[in-house]
Design an enzyme around this catalytic site. Structure first.
Site, mmCIF file in Angstrom:
data_model
loop_
_atom_site.group_PDB
_atom_site.id
_atom_site.type_symbol
_atom_site.label_atom_id
_atom_site.label_comp_id
_atom_site.label_asym_id
_atom_site.label_seq_id
_atom_site.Cartn_x
_atom_site.Cartn_y
_atom_site.Cartn_z
ATOM 1 N N HIS A 149 -6.203 -31.651 55.588
ATOM 2 C CA HIS A 149 -4.831 -31.297 55.196
ATOM 3 C C HIS A 149 -4.227 -32.299 54.208
ATOM 4 C CE1 HIS A 149 -4.728 -28.096 58.060
ATOM 5 N NE2 HIS A 149 -4.768 -28.881 59.120
ATOM 6 N N ASP A 198 -12.657 -25.049 60.425
ATOM 7 C CA ASP A 198 -11.520 -25.391 61.265
ATOM 8 C C ASP A 198 -10.605 -24.171 61.399
ATOM 9 O OD1 ASP A 198 -10.053 -28.292 62.039
ATOM 10 O OD2 ASP A 198 -8.639 -26.661 61.688
#
Length: 307
Positions: free
Chosen positions: A126, A163
């Site tokens: 991220h 993910d």
């Protein structure tokens, strides 16, 4: 040839509070399951080298690095957003986590191993060029991929992210870079709730709704990822290995099991054998149910090791 298992003691010292799901116990759970499964003796354990400044600056802005250095607390915690905080050990852990991927790339390119799993935290996918978010500070997988391209002269690398959350930072760093093909699926809507529509032809990132069955996710791999990956013929594969899409993990609702992670990994290992001399670097991202995380990593490493 043994799979490398790369970690660093600093990675366990990063802590964001006892309430936080991204906890040091994640690494303990992985280590415990590797020992109890009998896998650990089959791995070549290695301590990560710490990344250098130039390694970080290939994908992150210098102003961002300066910001993190200025924010690092001498004691206690400093919050950067609602769920991302620093303690005095955060930056050393982040440098080590980023360095693990570089250590893996160097070892594989020198013929010491074909595959590597980096058991590191904080996670990275991220982290944006100039922003920490979603528990992430440095984008570990992007740093490793950029290093392989520049330092080892590779022409094509693939990044695969399974993910449950969108690897938004990785996508932002490499969109329109024709040396990199990124493939992922992720639950949407779900944090970070970002869908970039830039028309980047090197991105095969597939949002799926909650409760998408595992069979449909396998179909995405087989029908959308694999044809593009085979046509691209990467010279090294990088896996953002998040295990929070597991049935037992409350972070998402995709319902994967260890068998699914093993199946996905086997597809990627086979692809690597065909185009990349078997070269695969896998780096830990999410996974917050400790039992499911440990079991899933064991299944993933078994597949990496062709066991």
């Amino acid at each position: 040839m043994e799979t490398l298992y790369i970690t660093h003691p600093e990675c366990r010292l990063h802590d964001m509070g006892s309430w936080h799901p991204e906890s040091p116990q994640r690494l303990d759970a992985i280590g415990d399951q590797l020992l109890s499964s009998g896998m650990m003796p089959h791995l070549a354990e290695c301590e990560a080298d710490v990344a250098g400044m130039n390694d970080i600056l290939r994908v992150h802005a210098p102003e961002y690095l300066a910001f993190l250095q200025n924010q690092a607390p001498r004691h206690g915690y400093r919050s950067l957003d609602d769920d991302t905080a620093m303690n005095p050990c955060t930056l050393p852990a982040a440098w080590a986590a980023a360095g693990a991927g570089i250590t893996a790339v160097d070892a594989i390119m020198r013929g010491k191993a074909e595959t590597a799993f980096c058991a590191v935290r904080p996670p990275g996918h991220h982290a944006r060029p100039s922003q920490a978010m979603g528990f992430c500070f440095f984008n570990n997988i992007a740093i490793a991929a950029a290093y392989a391209l520049e330092k080892h002269g590779l022409r094509r690398v693939a990044i695969i992210d399974f993910d449950v959350h969108h690897g938004n930072g990785t996508e932002e760093m490499f969109e329109h870079d024709d040396r990199v093909l990124m493939c992922s699926f992720f639950q949407h809507p779900l944090f970070p709730s970002t869908l970039r529509d830039t028309g980047a032809s090197n991105m095969v990132n597939v949002p799926v709704p909650a409760n998408t069955p595992p069979e449909a996710l396998r179909a995405i791999v087989a029908e959308q990822w694999m044809p593009r990956l085979k046509a691209f013929a990467p010279e090294m594969l990088f896996i953002s290995a998040g295990f929070d899409a597991h049935l037992e993990d409350d972070m998402g609702q995709l319902g994967l099991t260890e068998a699914d992670y093993a199946w996905i990994t086997r597809q990627l290992v086979q692809l690597a054998a065909e185009s990349a001399q078997g070269r695969v670097v896998s780096m830990l991202e999410g996974g917050y149910n400790l039992s499911a995380l440990g079991r899933s990593v064991v299944a993933h490493i078994r597949a990496l090791s062709k066991m």
